[in-house]
Design an enzyme around this catalytic site. Sequence first.
Site, mmCIF file in Angstrom:
data_model
loop_
_atom_site.group_PDB
_atom_site.id
_atom_site.type_symbol
_atom_site.label_atom_id
_atom_site.label_comp_id
_atom_site.label_asym_id
_atom_site.label_seq_id
_atom_site.Cartn_x
_atom_site.Cartn_y
_atom_site.Cartn_z
ATOM 1 N N CYS A 152 25.150 43.001 5.026
ATOM 2 C CA CYS A 152 23.875 42.928 4.323
ATOM 3 C C CYS A 152 24.075 43.291 2.848
ATOM 4 C CB CYS A 152 22.875 43.882 4.976
ATOM 5 S SG CYS A 152 21.338 43.995 4.054
ATOM 6 N N LYS A 181 2.693 4.628 1.237
ATOM 7 C CA LYS A 181 3.127 5.230 2.509
ATOM 8 C C LYS A 181 2.760 6.705 2.420
ATOM 9 C CE LYS A 181 6.937 5.499 5.747
ATOM 10 N NZ LYS A 181 6.611 6.804 6.235
ATOM 11 N N ASP A 223 2.390 10.542 3.390
ATOM 12 C CA ASP A 223 3.349 11.430 4.045
ATOM 13 C C ASP A 223 2.619 12.557 4.776
ATOM 14 O OD1 ASP A 223 5.718 12.447 4.835
ATOM 15 O OD2 ASP A 223 6.258 13.322 2.904
ATOM 16 N N CYS A 260 17.340 49.628 6.189
ATOM 17 C CA CYS A 260 17.663 48.668 5.121
ATOM 18 C C CYS A 260 16.436 48.566 4.191
ATOM 19 C CB CYS A 260 18.001 47.322 5.748
ATOM 20 S SG CYS A 260 18.295 46.016 4.558
ATOM 21 N N GLU A 307 0.844 -1.202 0.000
ATOM 22 C CA GLU A 307 0.000 0.000 0.000
ATOM 23 C C GLU A 307 0.877 1.248 0.000
ATOM 24 O OE1 GLU A 307 -1.460 0.095 4.484
ATOM 25 O OE2 GLU A 307 -1.681 -1.867 3.567
ATOM 26 N N TYR A 309 -4.582 0.728 9.451
ATOM 27 C CA TYR A 309 -4.174 -0.323 10.394
ATOM 28 C C TYR A 309 -5.221 -0.462 11.490
ATOM 29 C CZ TYR A 309 -0.896 -2.848 13.503
ATOM 30 O OH TYR A 309 -0.282 -3.771 14.295
ATOM 31 N N CYS A 318 20.108 41.088 9.134
ATOM 32 C CA CYS A 318 20.681 42.423 8.958
ATOM 33 C C CYS A 318 20.244 43.252 10.164
ATOM 34 C CB CYS A 318 20.162 43.052 7.663
ATOM 35 S SG CYS A 318 20.464 44.820 7.584
ATOM 36 N N CYS A 356 22.219 46.833 2.236
ATOM 37 C CA CYS A 356 22.587 48.115 2.847
ATOM 38 C C CYS A 356 23.986 48.108 3.452
ATOM 39 C CB CYS A 356 21.554 48.508 3.904
ATOM 40 S SG CYS A 356 21.642 47.479 5.377
ATOM 41 N N LYS A 378 11.150 3.444 0.833
ATOM 42 C CA LYS A 378 11.034 4.891 0.610
ATOM 43 C C LYS A 378 11.447 5.242 -0.820
ATOM 44 C CE LYS A 378 10.742 7.594 4.081
ATOM 45 N NZ LYS A 378 11.322 7.891 5.264
HETATM 46 S S1 IVH Z 1 1.421 0.871 9.111
HETATM 47 C C1 IVH Z 1 3.229 -1.039 12.934
HETATM 48 N N1 IVH Z 1 0.775 1.871 6.806
HETATM 49 O O1 IVH Z 1 4.677 5.499 8.399
HETATM 50 C C2 IVH Z 1 2.976 -0.435 11.622
HETATM 51 N N2 IVH Z 1 2.092 3.203 8.250
HETATM 52 O O2 IVH Z 1 7.373 4.669 10.105
HETATM 53 C C3 IVH Z 1 2.026 0.667 11.658
HETATM 54 N N3 IVH Z 1 2.583 5.435 7.349
HETATM 55 O O3 IVH Z 1 4.186 6.054 11.802
HETATM 56 C C4 IVH Z 1 2.094 1.583 10.539
HETATM 57 N N4 IVH Z 1 1.500 5.219 5.455
HETATM 58 O O4 IVH Z 1 2.727 7.326 10.194
HETATM 59 C C5 IVH Z 1 1.432 2.084 7.956
HETATM 60 N N5 IVH Z 1 0.074 2.628 4.715
HETATM 61 C C6 IVH Z 1 0.727 2.839 5.873
HETATM 62 C C7 IVH Z 1 1.374 4.043 6.135
HETATM 63 C C8 IVH Z 1 2.065 4.188 7.346
HETATM 64 C C9 IVH Z 1 2.220 6.035 6.200
HETATM 65 C C10 IVH Z 1 3.416 6.088 8.387
HETATM 66 C C11 IVH Z 1 2.909 6.000 9.775
HETATM 67 C C12 IVH Z 1 3.996 5.391 10.592
HETATM 68 C C13 IVH Z 1 5.184 5.516 9.712
HETATM 69 C C14 IVH Z 1 6.078 4.330 9.883
#
Ligand code: IVH
Length: 673
Positions: free
Chosen positions: A411, A120, A122, A435, A118, A231, A429, A414, A317
């Site tokens: 600066c 990740k 941000d 300025c 899935e 989760y 500055c 000025c 990542k």
């Molecule tokens: S599962 C024990 N699924 O990534 C595992 N985390 O370093 C629980 N995150 O703190 C996390 N997308 O904030 C999971 N699809 C995803 C995620 C996800 C982003 C973040 C989450 C977590 C960090 C892990």
Amino acid sequence: MSSLYLIYMNEVERIYQLREELHQHNHRYYVLNAPEIDDQTFDFLMRELQDLEAKHPECYDENSPTMRVGSDLNKNFVQVVHKYPMLSLANTYSEAEVAEFYDRVKKSLNENFEICCEMKFDGTSISLTYEEGKLVRAVTRGDGTQGDDVTDNVKTIRSIPLVLHGKGFPKEFEIRGEILMPWLVFEQLNKEREEREEPLFANPRNAASGTLKLQNSSIVASRKLDAYLYYLLGENLPGDGHYENMQTASGWGFKVSDIMRKCSTLEEVLEFIRYWDVERKNLPVATDGVVLKVNSARQQRNLGYTAKSPRWAIAYKFQAERACTRLNKVTYQVGRTGAITPVANLDPVQLAGTVVKRASLHNADIIEGLDLHIGDMVYVEKGGEIIPKIVGVDMDARFMVGDKVRFIDKCPECGSPLTRYEGEAAHYCTNDTACPPQIKGKIEHFVSRKAMNIDGLGSETIDQFYQEGMIHTIADLYSLKAPDIARLERMGKKSALNIMEGIRVSKEVPFERVLFALGIRFVGETTAKTLAKAFRSIDALAKASLDDLMQVDEIGTRIAQSILLYFSNEKNREQIERLREAGVQLEMEELDMSEYTDKLVGKSIVISGVFAHHSRDEYKEIIEKNGGKNVGSISKKTSFILAGDNMGPAKLEKANKLGIQIMTEDEFLKLLE
Ligand code: IVH
């Protein structure tokens, strides 16, 4: 001395250096919300430290950055211990590492398994607790063991269900996910902040976590946050499969991403990663990788956990988009506050769909850390940030380069000397009264909407007036003459009269806003209000000693010293005299004073629920006008709760537990009569 001994000493030294650096980055990231390095660099440094510490157990330190996962605890929220700790995921950066993970799992389980892939997301993670199908608590990750109770703020997020749909959910369970600010909302918010001259958020992640920590949940509501849940935790979950459970949770009303795939081979996993590394650019929210989870809960239990993360999941990542180009020169920009920003001027290079010619170098320490030379081939990255940044130098390409880049000491606008305030990374500055960018910036701030609100004076007009020598200070605005304005290019009689009218009306702006408009360092809107109430006139404020200032609630040394510094400057005092002559409000009006009582002095009041007679914002104002303080969450120090209809059950429970009085709207209004 043997060479082994030298290697040993180098490694030990490196451990101490890394610990210090990581402590600082941790603080900037988790506490200040202003990271200086990207996550990947942070992770690499952390890994280096972990490896070195493993090699040198004699250097054990219980306070090493490797001993904790960071903390975003905020003193203004009630802290809650997580029922299940919020662990992080181990990070990987290459397909080879993904393959290693896959093989490890295969070996340990020794049976067929599926990996759920899935995105990740941000943003900032959140843990939601539901009881009897109702949201009862939302807690941030904090240090992983305990976090901030941000339930009120989370309730403003529309995609989070307050009451669940359908049937079949456990009596009590937790669901975790990520709170996000969609790209479009982020861009719009930054545009508005730019117009109001407020500092910009570097990326949607900072914007989301900053928003979640706001004390005023109505502002949170206006920021249009979103959330994806990923989760499910609890005792009686519907099934054994993570994927299947998330689909079921989606039926209860949770927003679950539909980018989820169960894979039975490593090749399928890698396919998912490769596809989404490209496709993620079309998603409405920021993502920084892919999370791989063993799908079966039984198998997850078999695999177990390390001290910090599950063995059944990892994060892959994505590489931030990166390009390599030549550094031609470094120029320096001076902001409204006098802050100096170094900017790298580059050979144009294509990066993530745009041509990049300039990149931020942030501050002197970053330049020093990169050991930059003019002519260097540098790596430019565009992560979630809006402004691209330089993350490294191609040392192999360094030959015949020019001079080492040395941060300026004067600066560029000025020529005044620069200074660095304690605890700040930027240089400033010092010439804040003469300025040019600082003067123009000060005037722009003075006329802005929340300050004197003078119509018709945008930054271009101010620049034009400044170039023509018509204004050098804020007080000069009150000496402007309509015919002089009308004579200017792109101006006419109508705009001249418009501006003159705006300036005339500004003389009625109340003192507290004038005080804010003066642009005294660290005196924002709220501080200006507090000071105006406490001292009632500019003369009293100008005479106040450090002690007098620090007597005022919420005024600390930093603000107090800045006020003393401001009034110790003769040029500032002159300005104030000219504003006085022009008729600007430099004291509280009698009328204003009469609205204030001291009936609520010393009281900390929490507002909760929906009201019949006034809005929550109006009640906040009423509390402040009567000397009280409106606070966001209930604690031992809360004097009483002003409760409307539908007060949250968590709040009610907390109030009862702490024995705090709950006052109805009518009782409250009666108290003030
Ligand atoms: S599962 C024990 N699924 O990534 C595992 N985390 O370093 C629980 N995150 O703190 C996390 N997308 O904030 C999971 N699809 C995803 C995620 C996800 C982003 C973040 C989450 C977590 C960090 C892990």
